[in-house]
Design a protein around this motif. Structure first.
Motif, short mmCIF file in Angstrom:
data_model
loop_
_atom_site.label_atom_id
_atom_site.label_comp_id
_atom_site.label_asym_id
_atom_site.label_seq_id
_atom_site.Cartn_x
_atom_site.Cartn_y
_atom_site.Cartn_z
N HIS A 1 22.96 40.10 22.45
CA HIS A 1 24.41 40.06 22.58
C HIS A 1 24.97 41.34 23.21
O HIS A 1 25.93 41.28 23.99
N PHE A 2 24.36 42.47 22.88
CA PHE A 2 24.84 43.73 23.45
C PHE A 2 24.66 43.72 24.97
O PHE A 2 25.56 44.11 25.73
N GLY A 3 23.49 43.24 25.43
CA GLY A 3 23.26 43.17 26.86
C GLY A 3 24.21 42.21 27.55
O GLY A 3 24.67 42.46 28.67
N ARG A 4 24.53 41.12 26.88
CA ARG A 4 25.44 40.13 27.47
C ARG A 4 26.86 40.67 27.59
O ARG A 4 27.54 40.43 28.59
N TYR A 5 27.29 41.42 26.58
CA TYR A 5 28.66 41.95 26.59
C TYR A 5 28.79 43.25 27.38
O TYR A 5 29.82 43.49 28.00
N ARG A 6 27.77 44.11 27.34
CA ARG A 6 27.89 45.44 27.93
C ARG A 6 27.06 45.63 29.20
O ARG A 6 27.24 46.59 29.92
N GLY A 7 26.12 44.73 29.44
CA GLY A 7 25.33 44.83 30.66
C GLY A 7 24.20 45.84 30.60
O GLY A 7 23.50 46.05 31.59
N VAL A 8 24.01 46.49 29.46
CA VAL A 8 22.90 47.43 29.27
C VAL A 8 22.31 47.18 27.89
O VAL A 8 22.94 46.55 27.03
N SER A 9 21.11 47.71 27.66
CA SER A 9 20.51 47.58 26.34
C SER A 9 21.10 48.60 25.39
O SER A 9 21.68 49.61 25.82
N ALA B 1 31.40 47.44 17.05
CA ALA B 1 30.93 48.25 15.92
C ALA B 1 29.56 48.84 16.21
O ALA B 1 29.28 50.00 15.90
N ALA B 2 28.67 48.04 16.83
CA ALA B 2 27.35 48.55 17.19
C ALA B 2 27.47 49.68 18.21
O ALA B 2 26.75 50.69 18.13
N GLU B 3 28.38 49.53 19.13
CA GLU B 3 28.62 50.55 20.14
C GLU B 3 28.97 51.88 19.49
O GLU B 3 28.42 52.94 19.84
N GLU B 4 29.86 51.85 18.52
CA GLU B 4 30.28 53.08 17.86
C GLU B 4 29.15 53.71 17.05
O GLU B 4 28.98 54.93 17.05
N LEU B 5 28.34 52.88 16.40
CA LEU B 5 27.21 53.42 15.64
C LEU B 5 26.14 54.00 16.56
O LEU B 5 25.50 55.00 16.23
#
Length: 316
Positions: A296-304, A266-270
């Motif tokens: 958590h975003f960095g852990r899941y996606r590897g970027v800030s 959801a954060a990704e889409e926003l």
């Protein structure tokens, strides 16, 4: 269902053909033991069939090879307002003898021309919904769904929704295990509800469990809430321990990990679609503050989150 016939015409869309091949033409695989179909590709005039994307097809079988098929799939094509008369006649006969007739994207116009959509719900690609409804006013065209089945007629929306519709039909005829095996081989979700919007801000995550599916939909719509195991267990009228065990059995992950993944999505889409601050987004999806979101975003996606927005933002 034993024989599946795919019908291509000049201007055939390659993705539409490929989608049907992926679902219906696979040979025997010992690891899943799925059914193998007598699969044929046919055309009104055998030989060279003009494609729509810079390459052509060569099809040996004429349309008469589809006359005894249990499922007739019409592939969308450029020039969809000019269907071959032979294809129109084929789907009329197939429907009359009780075979399944399948059309997705603009192939729905062939069914309209054949008179098979009169008084029936159907769909097509969202770009062509108004046109289909205007040409065939007796059809009940629904542009807000992925696919529709009316008796032995199945219509799907554009592109990938053809896979959804085909897997729906496979599930109906052979059960969820067979459909899930086919979906796993293609590497797509095993089930997207036909009533889901054609394009949707946050698709409901897939879960084969009928018991958990309403809860997962509720979670996705309420990510900003406190979604502890205790809270979710109360929704399911279970003890926390029983709920956690059942959730892991049905989804393959823990409630905590599942909720985290949905919050990151959801954060990704926003981040892609809005200019809101990282703090605002963190609160909206349930992380509470920017630091937690960044972790958590960095852990899941590897970027800030900032790097992700810089790369993918639609408003940049």
């Amino acid at each position: 269902m034993h024989k599946v016939a795919v019908v291509v015409q000049d201007g055939a869309e390659p993705f539409g053909l490929g989608a049907m091949c992926e679902v219906w033409s696979e040979p025997y695989h010992p690891e899943d033991d799925n059914p193998v179909f007598d699969f044929v590709v046919t055309t009104p005039r055998p030989g060279r069939v003009r494609g729509s994307s810079g390459f052509d097809l060569h099809v040996d079988l004429g349309i008469d090879s589809a006359a005894d098929a249990d499922l007739v799939c019409v592939i969308p094509k450029r020039g969809y307002l000019d269907p071959s008369p032979e294809v129109v006649e084929l789907v009329q006969h197939a429907h009359a003898r009780g075979a399944f007739v399948f059309a997705h994207c603009t192939a729905a116009f062939v069914l309209g021309e054949a008179g098979l959509l009169e008084g029936k719900r159907c769909t097509t690609h969202w770009r062509h919904v108004d046109e289909l409804a205007g040409l065939y006013p007796e059809a009940q065209v629904d542009g807000n769904v992925l696919y529709v089945q009316e008796g032995n007629i199945v219509t799907g929306a554009g592109s990938a929704a053809g896979l959804d519709a085909a897997l729906h039909l496979m599930r109906q005829q052979f059960g969820s295990r067979v459909a899930a095996s086919a979906a796993r081989r293609i590497v797509v979700p095993p089930h997207r509800d036909g009533g889901q919007a054609q394009y949707i801000a946050r698709p409901v995550p897939v879960c084969e469990s009928e018991a958990l599916a309403p809860l997962l939909a509720w979670i996705s719509a309420n990510l900003a809430e406190e979604l502890t195991v205790e809270t979710l267990a109360r929704h399911m009228h279970m003890s926390p321990r029983t709920f956690a065990r059942r959730f892991k059995d049905e989804t393959g992950t823990t409630p905590y990990s599942w909720v985290l993944a949905q919050r990151v999505q959801a954060a990704e889409e926003l981040l892609e679609q809005t200019d809101h601050s990282i703090d605002w987004i963190a609160g909206e999806v349930g992380f509470g503050n920017a630091a937690t979101l960044r972790h958590h975003f960095g852990r899941y996606r590897g970027v800030s989150p900032v790097e992700y927005r810089r790369t993918f933002s639609e408003t940049a």
